[in-house]
Design a protein around this motif. Structure first.
Motif, short mmCIF file in Angstrom:
data_model
loop_
_atom_site.label_atom_id
_atom_site.label_comp_id
_atom_site.label_asym_id
_atom_site.label_seq_id
_atom_site.Cartn_x
_atom_site.Cartn_y
_atom_site.Cartn_z
N ARG A 28 38.34 22.23 -15.45
CA ARG A 28 38.76 21.63 -14.19
C ARG A 28 40.22 21.95 -13.90
NH1 ARG A 28 39.08 17.26 -17.85
NH2 ARG A 28 40.95 15.98 -17.50
N ASP A 29 40.96 22.44 -14.92
CA ASP A 29 42.32 22.92 -14.72
C ASP A 29 42.52 24.14 -15.61
OD1 ASP A 29 45.17 23.33 -15.18
OD2 ASP A 29 45.49 21.41 -14.18
N GLU A 30 42.78 25.28 -14.97
CA GLU A 30 42.86 26.56 -15.70
C GLU A 30 44.13 26.68 -16.54
OE1 GLU A 30 41.04 29.59 -15.76
OE2 GLU A 30 39.34 28.76 -14.68
N THR A 31 45.23 26.12 -16.07
CA THR A 31 46.50 26.30 -16.77
C THR A 31 46.60 25.35 -17.95
OG1 THR A 31 47.43 26.76 -14.62
CG2 THR A 31 49.00 26.50 -16.41
N LEU A 32 46.30 24.09 -17.70
CA LEU A 32 46.38 23.11 -18.79
C LEU A 32 45.18 23.19 -19.72
CD1 LEU A 32 47.70 19.99 -16.82
CD2 LEU A 32 48.91 21.22 -18.64
N ILE A 33 44.16 23.94 -19.30
CA ILE A 33 42.88 24.05 -20.03
C ILE A 33 42.27 22.67 -20.23
CG2 ILE A 33 41.65 25.08 -21.98
CD1 ILE A 33 43.60 27.25 -22.15
N ARG A 71 49.52 31.46 -22.30
CA ARG A 71 48.96 30.56 -23.32
C ARG A 71 49.88 30.43 -24.53
NH1 ARG A 71 42.61 30.96 -23.51
NH2 ARG A 71 42.18 30.53 -21.34
N TYR A 72 50.41 31.57 -24.99
CA TYR A 72 51.36 31.51 -26.11
C TYR A 72 52.62 30.77 -25.68
CZ TYR A 72 48.57 34.78 -28.87
OH TYR A 72 47.56 35.36 -29.59
N GLN A 73 53.10 31.08 -24.46
CA GLN A 73 54.33 30.46 -23.97
C GLN A 73 54.17 28.94 -23.86
OE1 GLN A 73 57.42 31.73 -23.51
NE2 GLN A 73 56.54 33.51 -24.52
N ASN A 74 53.01 28.50 -23.36
CA ASN A 74 52.79 27.05 -23.22
C ASN A 74 52.79 26.36 -24.58
OD1 ASN A 74 52.64 27.42 -20.50
ND2 ASN A 74 50.40 27.25 -20.36
N CYS A 75 52.12 26.97 -25.56
CA CYS A 75 52.09 26.36 -26.90
C CYS A 75 53.49 26.32 -27.50
CB CYS A 75 51.16 27.15 -27.84
SG CYS A 75 49.43 26.92 -27.46
N LEU A 76 54.23 27.43 -27.37
CA LEU A 76 55.57 27.48 -27.96
C LEU A 76 56.49 26.46 -27.28
CD1 LEU A 76 56.05 31.36 -28.37
CD2 LEU A 76 55.69 29.68 -30.18
N ARG A 77 56.41 26.35 -25.97
CA ARG A 77 57.26 25.41 -25.24
C ARG A 77 56.95 23.96 -25.66
NH1 ARG A 77 55.21 25.85 -20.33
NH2 ARG A 77 53.99 23.97 -20.75
#
Ligand SMILES: Nc1ncnc2c1ncn2[C@@H]1O[C@H](COP(=O)(O)OP(=O)(O)OP(=O)(O)O)[C@@H](O)[C@H]1O
Ligand SMILES: C[C@@](O)(CCOP(=O)(O)OP(=O)(O)O)CC(=O)O
Length: 415
Positions: free
Chosen positions: A26-31, A77-83
């Motif tokens: 239901r949300d592509e960015t936040l998964i 996806r990597y950037q979101n996890c690292l942040r």
């Protein structure tokens, strides 16, 4: 911080296989998913990711090596996890080595990451699940993060949805959550790996080639075009999840198998209901389903559950060792190795089941008689690449043995 020290941590994380599938966001960015899902964690002794993460004032930029090759970390996806993990980093001190990292230093310090999957990557064996879970878990340890596994799962989820379920062993539920910011979309452990020790798992690796439609784009197309997906998410999965939790708590194999097979079949029906249709299973997958269905019916009660992710590989969950031994006899009868393959390289993981099945070598496989429940004795040598025998397993662990680290402790580069 002009020094050249390198501080590192190494972790090992399992893969998982869903028995109630996640398919649709239901949300592509936040998964954020459209429904809850439930998985069983596979024994990391047979399928796992090992990841070493390192920090040093000498590092010029964040870098990552996957299976020995440098890969880009620029993806969202990597950037979101690292942040997200950096935000939670706390003070770290190694008094013996005279190293101190203040909370505020983490924003400036760069990371080196090396990861290795002991099984084929992007072949439908959930490498992204083990991979992102391991990345987040290892970084949390390096950065002295205080969040618990469930909270870490919400970060791993932003790397790959199914990764959030690899933060725990045993049976795990990913609660879809309601919040727009995704804060309540996380994994919880239902029972640990000791709860249902009888289960035995055999994976038929039907093809280890990279697949045509990734899970990410496949489920996006399903959300856009499949009305069956809407019905499944609203009407079917909520009830099925409750029933599945009950079956797991009660170790009720008959209900477990019925629900797992039905859910796998419905997920593939959603794929077929997608425009254009997506085919993940192939003839070999369909044959395996039909053999298992016939055998289960002839026994009167299910011996084996099957489930297929976004690929043709079959994950077969046997009720106990006895059923697993009978299953491997059947599988090896229909899918014997090609003449140039020996049994040792055809059956990986926990090989003890071969002895239970009375199969010490290829001669014994050739001598197997056709399973009585099936009219056809046609064999398909070579249609299965290999089998992996495993069990439900434990969650992530930190490896204290420095020899197992994938980065050099002096240079912080791959060994
Ligand atoms: N060890 C790892 N560490 C970090 N990222 C990884 C790791 N292994 C795989 N990945 C990421 O996951 C991607 C593969 O994910 P993909 O979903 O295509 O395949 P899969 O997870 O093997 O299959 P499936 O999810 O359908 O079961 C890789 O391209 C890489 O970006
Ligand atoms: C069929 C599945 O394996 C789908 C897994 O999808 P991914 O977790 O790989 O997808 P992304 O969130 O886009 O990375 C079912 C499941 O594991 O629940």
């Amino acid at each position: 911080m002009g020094e050249k020290w390198v501080l590192m941590k190494t972790a090992q994380t399992p893969t998982n296989i869903a028995v109630i599938k996640y398919w649709g966001k239901r949300d592509e960015t936040l998964i954020l998913p459209v429904n809850d899902s439930i998985s069983v964690t596979l024994d990391p002794a047979h399928l796992c990711t090992t990841t070493t993460v390192a920090v040093s004032p000498a590092f010029q930029q964040d870098r990552m090596w996957l299976n020995g090759k440098e890969i880009s970390l620029s993806g969202g996806r990597y950037q979101n996890c690292l942040r997200e993990i950096r935000k939670r980093a706390r003070e770290v001190e190694d008094k013996e080595r005279g190293i101190k990292i203040e909370k505020k230093d983490w924003a400036k310090l760069h990371l080196h990451i090396a990861s290795y999957n002991n099984f084929p990557t992007a072949a439908g064996l959930a490498s992204s699940a083990a991979g992102f879970a391991c990345l987040v878990f290892a970084l949390a340890k390096l950065m002295n993060v205080s969040e618990d596994e469930s909270q870490l799962s919400a970060i791993a989820r932003q790397g790959s949805g199914s990764a959030c379920r690899s933060l725990f062993g045993g049976f795990v539920k990913w609660i879809m959550g309601k919040e727009d910011d995704g804060s309540d979309s996380l994994a919880v452990q239902l029972v640990d790996e000791k709860h249902w020790e009888d289960l035995f798992i055999i994976i038929a690796v039907v093809s280890s080639r990279q697949k045509e439609t990734s899970s990410t784009s496949g489920m996006r197309e399903s959300v856009e075009t499949s009305s069956l997906l809407q019905h499944r998410a609203k009407e079917v999965v909520p009830k099925r999840t409750i029933q599945m939790e009950e079956a797991i708590q009660n170790r009720d194999f008959a209900s477990f198998a019925k629900l797992a097979c039905a859910d796998s079949n419905q997920f593939h029906a959603v794929c077929l209901d997608t425009l254009p249709p997506i085919f993940y299973m192939n003839d070999t997958s369909h044959r395996i389903i039909s053999y298992v269905e016939k055998w289960n019916r002839s026994e009167g009660t299910p011996q084996v559950a099957y489930t297929f992710d976004a690929g043709p590989n079959a994950v077969l969950i046997a009720r106990d060792r006895k059923a697993a031994a009978q299953l491997i006899q059947r599988l090896l009868f229909y899918f014997p190795p090609k003449s140039d393959t020996d049994l040792d390289s055809y059956l990986l993981g926990d090989k003890t089941i071969l002895k239970d099945a009375g199969l010490e070598g290829l001669k014994d496989v050739e001598a197997l008689s056709p399973p009585p429940e099936n009219g056809s004795a046609q064999k398909y040598p070579g249609d299965v690449s290999y089998f992996i025998c495993t069990r439900p397993g434990k969650g992530p662990i930190l490896l204290s043995n420095d020899k197992l680290a994938l980065l050099d402790p002096e240079t912080g580069l791959p060994k």
